[in-house]
Design a protein around this motif. Structure first.
Motif, PDB file in Angstrom:
ATOM      1  N   VAL A 155       0.858  -1.183   0.000  1.00 62.00           N
ATOM      2  CA  VAL A 155       0.000   0.000   0.000  1.00 62.00           C
ATOM      3  C   VAL A 155       0.893   1.232   0.000  1.00 62.00           C
ATOM      4  N   ARG A 156       0.512   2.226  -0.775  1.00 65.52           N
ATOM      5  CA  ARG A 156       1.223   3.507  -0.762  1.00 65.52           C
ATOM      6  C   ARG A 156       0.195   4.623  -0.625  1.00 65.52           C
ATOM      7  N   SER A 245       1.476  18.893  -6.407  1.00 65.02           N
ATOM      8  CA  SER A 245       0.477  18.399  -5.474  1.00 65.02           C
ATOM      9  C   SER A 245       0.135  16.937  -5.762  1.00 65.02           C
ATOM     10  N   GLU A 246      -0.073  16.176  -4.689  1.00 54.94           N
ATOM     11  CA  GLU A 246      -0.439  14.767  -4.863  1.00 54.94           C
ATOM     12  C   GLU A 246      -1.318  14.309  -3.709  1.00 54.94           C
ATOM     13  N   ARG A 247      -2.394  13.605  -4.037  1.00 56.57           N
ATOM     14  CA  ARG A 247      -3.240  12.943  -3.034  1.00 56.57           C
ATOM     15  C   ARG A 247      -3.616  11.588  -3.616  1.00 56.57           C
ATOM     16  N   LYS A 248      -2.803  10.585  -3.287  1.00 57.18           N
ATOM     17  CA  LYS A 248      -2.918   9.294  -3.958  1.00 57.18           C
ATOM     18  C   LYS A 248      -2.871   8.150  -2.954  1.00 57.18           C
ATOM     19  N   PHE A 249      -3.753   7.194  -3.146  1.00 54.98           N
ATOM     20  CA  PHE A 249      -3.815   6.001  -2.294  1.00 54.98           C
ATOM     21  C   PHE A 249      -3.835   4.790  -3.213  1.00 54.98           C
ATOM     22  N   GLU A 250      -2.828   3.927  -3.092  1.00 49.70           N
ATOM     23  CA  GLU A 250      -2.729   2.728  -3.924  1.00 49.70           C
ATOM     24  C   GLU A 250      -2.747   1.487  -3.046  1.00 49.70           C
ATOM     25  N   VAL A 251      -3.544   0.499  -3.440  1.00 44.07           N
ATOM     26  CA  VAL A 251      -3.586  -0.795  -2.764  1.00 44.07           C
ATOM     27  C   VAL A 251      -3.299  -1.868  -3.808  1.00 44.07           C
ATOM     28  N   HIS A 252      -2.250  -2.676  -3.583  1.00 42.64           N
ATOM     29  CA  HIS A 252      -1.843  -3.679  -4.559  1.00 42.64           C
ATOM     30  C   HIS A 252      -2.035  -5.076  -3.977  1.00 42.64           C
ATOM     31  N   GLY A 253      -2.784  -5.901  -4.707  1.00 41.09           N
ATOM     32  CA  GLY A 253      -3.021  -7.274  -4.302  1.00 41.09           C
ATOM     33  C   GLY A 253      -2.690  -8.238  -5.419  1.00 41.09           C
ATOM     34  N   GLU A 254      -2.771  -9.531  -5.144  1.00 40.07           N
ATOM     35  CA  GLU A 254      -2.378 -10.543  -6.119  1.00 40.07           C
ATOM     36  C   GLU A 254      -3.353 -10.666  -7.284  1.00 40.07           C
TER      37      GLU A 254
END
Length: 333
Positions: A155-156, A245-254
């Motif tokens: 997650v980032r 500017s940045e507002r980012k949410f990343e979720v990485h799964g299989e």
């Protein structure tokens, strides 16, 4: 759990508000639109701002929060002022027999926050720490979609806010705002709410100074290894030395990824990419306020517990220690 007596259905809950800024104005607006409460008084740091806000909402201006928390005609104190003062105002309000709503963080000091959670139980008073990030559209979309990406591994979460020039205000003050990931506790609380317990914490942070008390830029990056094996990276920055500017949410799964960029979401999988609807961030202070009133009057459950907020503060405190020492911090129960 609390077992205090709910307010009588025939009486109004009497509320005192500490603060005159963005959050305080939203609280005042919610209170004057709530039939079950009476906004008795407002205390602020600047007399002119306090008087103006009190006049806008037809209530009384008080010179100090110390006077407000001692008043016998106030049942609930809402604390919407600088982070540094949250802990001492909460303690004074609880010791004077008041219920408390406080914007996160409960305190900039983890040990003090532990004491306050225990004090609320001893006093048998409500202590609610606001975490409206859990009520917003991004978080709700995450919870609805996260099962679709399979077993999670990374997650980032990045929020970068360039400011040219940087404002000389409390959010850029070392003492008044606190350590970045404590002052901006919601960045970590999203993660602990979604992913549970943290095992290890690494963190690095830097300030660009303009004078001893204030800084012009803050940049902080931290890594968290969760008990379930997930690795999370949090980036938080604000000020003059940042340019995009940045507002980012990343979720990485299989089985795929969830990418939220600003108010836009997308589910990425091998076969296709699917847009995700992200609800609004508007009206969340009012929603939080009304949920607390429902809890006090009717006993309905709240969306967050003091213990959950306290645990996230423990993680943030570990990040602060990691940044100071350069060491990996191991968290235990």
């Amino acid at each position: 759990m609390y077992d205090f007596e709910p307010p009588s259905a025939n009486t109004k809950l009497r509320v005192g508000l500490v603060g005159t800024g963005y959050a305080a104005k939203h609280r005042a607006e919610a209170l004057v639109n709530a039939a079950r409460v009476n906004l008795v008084a407002i205390a602020g740091h600047t007399p002119e701002k306090t008087t103006a806000l009190a006049q806008e909402y037809s209530t009384q201006a008080i010179d100090s929060w110390q006077d407000l928390v001692q008043r016998q005609d106030i049942d609930l104190v809402i604390i919407s002022t600088i982070n540094r003062d949250h802990g001492k105002i909460t303690r004074a309000a609880l010791n004077n027999g008041k219920h408390v709503i406080v914007e996160y963080p409960l305190s900039v000091d983890f040990q003090e926050a532990e004491e306050l959670v225990a004090l609320a139980k001893t006093q048998n008073k409500l202590l609610h720490i606001e975490h409206i990030e859990l009520l917003g559209g991004l978080h709700q979309a995450l919870k609805q979609q996260i099962a679709k990406v399979g077993d999670l591994f990374y997650v980032r979460y990045s929020t970068i806010n360039p400011q040219h020039p940087a404002p000389r205000k409390w959010t850029y003050n070392h003492d008044q705002f606190g350590f970045p990931l404590i002052g901006a506790l919601s960045r970590l609380h999203r993660l602990t709410d979604l992913f549970g317990k943290v095992l290890t914490v690494n963190c690095h942070q830097r300030y660009w100074e303009t004078e001893s008390e204030y800084y012009q830029t803050c940049f902080c990056t931290a890594q968290f290894c969760f008990a379930n094996g997930l690795l999370a990276q949090v980036v938080y920055g604000k000020g003059e030395t940042l340019w995009q500017s940045e507002r980012k949410f990343e979720v990485h799964g299989e089985k795929g990824g969830l990418i939220f960029d600003g108010d836009t979401g997308i589910l990425v999988q091998a076969e296709e990419s699917t847009p995700i609807e992200v609800g609004t961030r508007r009206g969340l202070f009012a929603k939080d306020t009304n949920m607390v009133l429902d809890h006090l009057f009717d006993g309905t459950p709240l969306y967050v517990t003091p213990e959950a907020s306290l645990y996230t503060l423990k993680v943030a405190d570990a990040a602060q220690r990691a940044a100071k020492t350069g060491l990996t911090i191991f968290l235990t129960e």
